[in-house]
Design an enzyme around this catalytic site. Structure first.
Site, PDB file in Angstrom:
ATOM      1  N   ASN A  35       0.820  -1.218   0.000  1.00  0.00           N
ATOM      2  CA  ASN A  35       0.000   0.000   0.000  1.00  0.00           C
ATOM      3  C   ASN A  35       0.854   1.268   0.000  1.00  0.00           C
ATOM      4  OD1 ASN A  35      -2.469  -1.442   0.110  1.00  0.00           O
ATOM      5  ND2 ASN A  35      -2.189  -1.757   2.304  1.00  0.00           N
ATOM      6  N   HIS A 115     -14.096  -2.556   6.148  1.00  0.00           N
ATOM      7  CA  HIS A 115     -12.922  -3.258   6.655  1.00  0.00           C
ATOM      8  C   HIS A 115     -13.209  -3.989   7.962  1.00  0.00           C
ATOM      9  CE1 HIS A 115      -8.802  -3.574   8.409  1.00  0.00           C
ATOM     10  NE2 HIS A 115      -8.471  -3.768   7.150  1.00  0.00           N
ATOM     11  N   GLU A 156     -16.179   3.496   3.826  1.00  0.00           N
ATOM     12  CA  GLU A 156     -14.807   3.861   3.458  1.00  0.00           C
ATOM     13  C   GLU A 156     -14.851   4.764   2.241  1.00  0.00           C
ATOM     14  OE1 GLU A 156     -12.219   0.415   3.122  1.00  0.00           O
ATOM     15  OE2 GLU A 156     -13.528  -0.731   4.443  1.00  0.00           O
ATOM     16  N   SER A 160     -10.703  -1.147   0.275  1.00  0.00           N
ATOM     17  CA  SER A 160      -9.377  -1.749   0.224  1.00  0.00           C
ATOM     18  C   SER A 160      -9.283  -2.970  -0.679  1.00  0.00           C
ATOM     19  CB  SER A 160      -8.921  -2.134   1.632  1.00  0.00           C
ATOM     20  OG  SER A 160      -9.809  -3.065   2.209  1.00  0.00           O
ATOM     21  N   ASP A 185     -13.920   6.295   6.708  1.00  0.00           N
ATOM     22  CA  ASP A 185     -12.563   5.780   6.835  1.00  0.00           C
ATOM     23  C   ASP A 185     -11.797   6.149   5.556  1.00  0.00           C
ATOM     24  OD1 ASP A 185     -10.217   4.253   6.847  1.00  0.00           O
ATOM     25  OD2 ASP A 185     -11.141   2.625   7.967  1.00  0.00           O
ATOM     26  N   HIS A 188      -7.313   4.459   2.530  1.00  0.00           N
ATOM     27  CA  HIS A 188      -6.695   4.280   1.212  1.00  0.00           C
ATOM     28  C   HIS A 188      -6.822   5.514   0.324  1.00  0.00           C
ATOM     29  CE1 HIS A 188      -5.624   0.007   1.587  1.00  0.00           C
ATOM     30  NE2 HIS A 188      -6.658  -0.042   2.395  1.00  0.00           N
ATOM     31  N   LYS A 219      -0.093   3.473   4.970  1.00  0.00           N
ATOM     32  CA  LYS A 219      -0.229   3.215   3.531  1.00  0.00           C
ATOM     33  C   LYS A 219       0.558   4.288   2.772  1.00  0.00           C
ATOM     34  CE  LYS A 219      -4.446   0.791   4.584  1.00  0.00           C
ATOM     35  NZ  LYS A 219      -4.282   0.880   6.064  1.00  0.00           N
TER      36      LYS A 219
END
Length: 360
Positions: A35, A115, A156, A160, A185, A188, A219
């Site tokens: 990541n 997640h 998110e 992910s 979230d 990423h 990440k």
């Protein structure tokens, strides 16, 4: 030797499903699995800072150092938030936030592809919880209409495993309509989405409508830890009720110093974000043997149904010197097995060409 044979039955189940996990080293192959989107870790851009490598305790005891409060203020300012609170990891942040804020009688409604850290935080909450179909606004509204108490919508910004993006502006509109609280979230998206890598919330200018944001640093940011962004009141609440903060030894000053360095670095990494977009465009326009899932981010999942099939293609790529890892059932649903191809600013044109050649 201790007799723990009772563990073997579950391990045998995993092996029978061709889903047994093992730890592996990278072994010098071209990185298409980490990541480290911008290459901060790959290029070792964060330097030793001479700060203490131990925090000596929880932040409520001896572990609250001046640099922590300084960095929290800097991060809050960058992300246009009233306040920020550091956690040891994204997992700890989601666990602490979701287990402590929603109360008995409240309702949490979360995207079904959220997640594991979000799911585990929800499990520890006393609120009732329901999932909604991935990015499905109609299903979300259906679930909201059966909700009670304070309503929390959790999702998110970038997913992910699928690499796709949530419909944030529409989620904000629904949250306003039903007086719900949005928790996003940004793990990423941090460092990658937005002109300065500020994340999807600020890129869509919706920060004033979000109850809480979680940004993680392991990440694209290239170090370790996480932060929860929100109001001063939320920060005070988490200091008093988030068990993953209260009962954990704090991040070390050295770790927080690395976070500070990274936040001075990644906003100006415009070239790296441009190169990343170039690789995304090249891969998504190629004709491959297996289909790519719809994604405009650095996470490009290639659907290869079946654990054996996904493992076999991953081994073929490994033999070619390309480090691509399979994502297997039960991490993803049966039929959704895939190769999780992750692109980076430091990947070379030759590596991208070789990747496409093998997959074609």
């Amino acid at each position: 030797m201790y007799r723990d044979d009772f563990l073997q039955a579950k391990l045998n189940e995993r092996k029978a499903q061709d889903a047994f996990r093992v730890l592996r080293l990278q072994e010098g192959k071209a990185d298409f699995c980490s990541n480290d989107y911008l290459g901060i870790t790959h290029r070792q851009l964060l330097k030793e800072n001479g700060l203490s490598t131990g925090s000596t305790g929880s932040r409520l005891l001896a572990g609250n150092w001046p640099i922590m409060e300084t960095v929290e203020k800097e991060i809050a300012a960058f992300h246009q938030a009233e306040a920020a609170l550091l956690f040891n990891s994204g997992y700890d942040a989601n666990l602490g936030l979701l287990s402590s804020v929603p109360q008995k009688g409240d309702t949490i409604i979360y995207d079904q592809l959220s997640h594991a850290s979000i799911r585990d935080g929800i499990r520890l909450s006393f609120a009732q919880a329901f999932s909604f179909a991935h990015n499905d606004l109609a299903d979300l509204e259906k679930k909201i209409q059966a909700a009670t108490g304070n309503i929390f919508i959790v999702t998110e910004s970038v997913f992910s495993m699928d690499g796709d993006i949530c419909p944030l502006k529409e989620l904000v509109a629904i949250a306003k309509q039903y007086h719900a609280h949005l928790i996003i979230d940004e793990a990423h998206a941090t460092g990658v989405i937005g002109a300065q890598g500020e994340g999807l919330v600020q890129a869509t200018q919706t920060q004033e409508a979000i109850f809480a944001r979680v940004h993680t640093f392991g990440k694209a940011v290239g170090c370790h830890g996480a932060v929860v962004l929100g109001s001063n009141q939320l920060r005070d609440y988490l200091i008093n009720f988030a068990r993953s903060l209260i009962y954990s030894t704090a991040l070390s000053p050295a770790a927080v110093g690395a976070i500070q360095q990274a936040y001075q670095l990644f906003p100006s990494m415009h070239t790296e974000r441009t190169v990343l977009q170039q690789w995304i465009k090249q891969l998504t326009s190629a004709k491959l043997k297996y289909p790519l899932m719809p994604s405009t981010t650095a996470i490009q999942p290639l659907l290869v149904p079946g654990n054996q099939e996904a493992r076999a293609l991953a081994k073929q790529l490994q033999k070619a010197g390309l480090d691509v890892r399979p994502i297997l059932y039960p991490t993803v649903p049966k039929g959704g097995e895939r190769l999780r191809i992750v692109l980076h600013a430091f990947n070379t044109q030759a590596e991208i060409n070789q990747l496409i050649q093998v997959l074609s």
